[in-house]
Design a protein around this motif. Sequence first.
Motif, PDB file in Angstrom:
ATOM      1  N   GLY A 138       1.922  -3.777 -15.143  1.00 28.76           N
ATOM      2  CA  GLY A 138       2.507  -2.872 -16.009  1.00 28.76           C
ATOM      3  C   GLY A 138       3.665  -2.133 -15.330  1.00 28.76           C
ATOM      4  N   TYR A 139       3.596  -0.711 -15.221  1.00 27.31           N
ATOM      5  CA  TYR A 139       4.431   0.057 -14.925  1.00 27.31           C
ATOM      6  C   TYR A 139       4.283   0.779 -13.560  1.00 27.31           C
ATOM      7  N   LEU A 140       5.289   0.913 -12.451  1.00 25.87           N
ATOM      8  CA  LEU A 140       4.608   1.879 -11.280  1.00 25.87           C
ATOM      9  C   LEU A 140       4.974   3.123 -11.671  1.00 25.87           C
ATOM     10  N   THR A 185       0.803  -1.270   0.105  1.00 29.79           N
ATOM     11  CA  THR A 185       0.103   0.071   0.004  1.00 29.79           C
ATOM     12  C   THR A 185       1.073   1.370  -0.087  1.00 29.79           C
ATOM     13  N   PRO A 186       0.492   2.276  -0.560  1.00 34.41           N
ATOM     14  CA  PRO A 186       0.930   3.454  -0.695  1.00 34.41           C
ATOM     15  C   PRO A 186       0.982   4.013   0.714  1.00 34.41           C
ATOM     16  N   LEU A 187       2.019   4.615   1.253  1.00 34.27           N
ATOM     17  CA  LEU A 187       1.946   5.189   2.602  1.00 34.27           C
ATOM     18  C   LEU A 187       0.950   6.318   2.661  1.00 34.27           C
ATOM     19  N   ALA A 218       0.269   6.202  -5.743  1.00 36.41           N
ATOM     20  CA  ALA A 218       0.955   5.332  -6.742  1.00 36.41           C
ATOM     21  C   ALA A 218       0.189   4.583  -7.284  1.00 36.41           C
ATOM     22  N   THR A 219       0.254   4.098  -8.375  1.00 30.75           N
ATOM     23  CA  THR A 219      -0.537   3.302  -9.267  1.00 30.75           C
ATOM     24  C   THR A 219       0.337   2.610 -10.335  1.00 30.75           C
ATOM     25  N   VAL A 220      -0.458   1.612 -10.975  1.00 32.21           N
ATOM     26  CA  VAL A 220       0.278   0.835 -12.176  1.00 32.21           C
ATOM     27  C   VAL A 220      -0.408   1.296 -13.354  1.00 32.21           C
TER      28      VAL A 220
END
Length: 658
Positions: free
Chosen positions: A464-466, A441-443, A448-450
Amino acid sequence: MSSNESLANLLKEERRFAPPAELAAAANVTAEAYAEAKEDRLAFWAKQARRLSWATEPTETLDWSNPPFAKWFADGELNVAYNCVDRHVEAGHGDRVAIHFEGEPGDSRAITYAELKDEVSKAANALTELGVQKGDRVAVYLPMIPEAAVAMLACARIGAAHSVVFGGFSAEAVASRVQDADAKLIITADGGYRRGKPTALKPAIDEAVLSCPTVEHVLVVRRTGQDTAWDDSKDVWWHEITDRQSTEHTPQPMNAEHPLFILYTSGTTGKPKGILHTTGGYLTQASYTHHAVFDLKPETDVYWCTADIGWVTGHSYIVYGPLANGATQVMYEGTPDTPHQGRFWEIIQKYGVTLLYTAPTAIRTFMKWGDDIPAKFDLSSLRILGSVGEPINPEAWMWYREHIGGDRTPIVDTWWQTETGAMMISPLPGVTAAKPGSAQTPLPGIAATVVDDEGHEVPNGGGGYLILTEPWPSMLRTIWGDDQRYLDTYWSRFGAGHDAAETDWRYFAGDGAKKDEDGDLWLLGRVDDVMLVSGHNISTTEVESALVSHPKVAEAAVVGATDATTGQAIAAFVILRGTAHDDAELVTDLRNHVAKVLGPIAKPKMIKVVSELPKTRSGKIMRRLLRDIAEGRAVGDTTTLADSTVMDLIQSQLPAAG
Ligand code: ATP
Ligand code: MG
């Protein structure tokens, strides 16, 4: 097939570990923090900034008027060294141990916050005497000794940016970094202890300064007492100059955006980048994340981060985060197997370490050495274990929890980079039901996502890509002296780059990732390391984790080698656990095991048993060198390897023709 589908969830992980009830009940940070940050991200960070002592309180939070060049808390002023040292003494904690230093030969030293304040003040006065001023750069090339932290804090105190270079890098590697930053001073030592003997450091500096005209002085800490060449016109002994300085030094407030340090990335993928970090936002996030993710209770915890100070983890989680929080911590100079393979566990037992932060590479090494080694020590003081540096294989995660954490401690798998300055994605130990191998989990306060190739967010189950979708306080401000490279490397891939609207600027981390069905994040290694086999994207990380889940394998490195029929073929290099033997049967067994865990498409074409893998000083596997071997090429640039003889060793263990 699009990368989006094929990267998805090869590896299935069903295990879950809820936080211990007692820890959850007393946790520094609860689930509420996510809601609070979601409600108003900037207000959340403005509140975290008040963890620090400001000489001038900021009224602004984020200035994103010239993206992607961020300013955080831009009208605030503070001194980082004051925050890490003096204020704890003023608050009555001068007698608290800041650093329990453990030298490799067995010497030890406890330094209280009051003593640290004196040491840092004397060093700041010494730097001033040597002509270092606010705005200058100072290179630091030291072993893991307290003077490394003192030197960094002394620079921060007077507003000179430090550039720490791993002790052990070659003269050439040091010289290029010193030149890039135009450093005025280098702080080094005669030597340090590593693997049971003193290794010299100063000769590399003597060689480097020949090509570094900006360097006026070399400040030398005496650590080993070994013979050292001396140039009276340049060289100054640390103890001689600091001994005659006053223990009084008034820290000057710096603007929140004043440069704090430059740190060159470890160079896993190419030419190192001089990552620039500044003062207020950096310290805010380093301090907050250390408080949140390690649940630090400064009165009772004993924290130990095993990283080297030359890596960003040493900056943020040995020096700045823990000291800003008034922590008591252990600092260890040497290697984990000197004089014996139980050294880490002996140190934990000796100091009653409660919070441990180390890297997957170390954990896999301990697995290889055998379960019986940690079993000989009392590790019951530990309450939280951390991991950083690479994706942690689920089986290494399980081993860490069982054999080090007594099957009770939460593990925080923290994803972040030199560029992010501080942790970004991690479980919270009192909140998250942990999944082995996932950073999850993002703090709070982090977005953040993909996304897929086209930059569209993937649904749960996709890969995919972070990317990071909102600026964060400890973000890099640029690449030193190269704004264009900053734009090109991080912002042009998925950001619009043309439109100033905040949402259009998306930071490309360079790592592959997937979202599982719950939306939790799994890091899949660098995008450059993703393999394309018969039209399927397969992550090296997943194949490595599948290999490590075999009871005979301790560590694995996987690369995609060019193949006439499949595009790329999977080549694996494995290190076996203590008692296992290499034979033809084992290789077949391993190939079948991977096919069973991940599917036949992921079955390695080639598996080689080796005794070592090429790693950077921060413990990351340098896959590009293994790709050179797998493709039968001459091995490329090895200057950032921890041990440059490893490649010769590996080649000697392989049959002459591939
Ligand atoms: P260079 O950018 O020069 O190649 P580097 O990326 O190795 O060097 P660092 O900034 O030290 O230098 O490493 C950050 C990288 O480490 C991340 O991008 C990611 O690939 C990896 N990493 C760090 N922590 C984790 C983690 N918990 N899980 C997965 N990967 C991680
Ligand atoms: Mg990187």
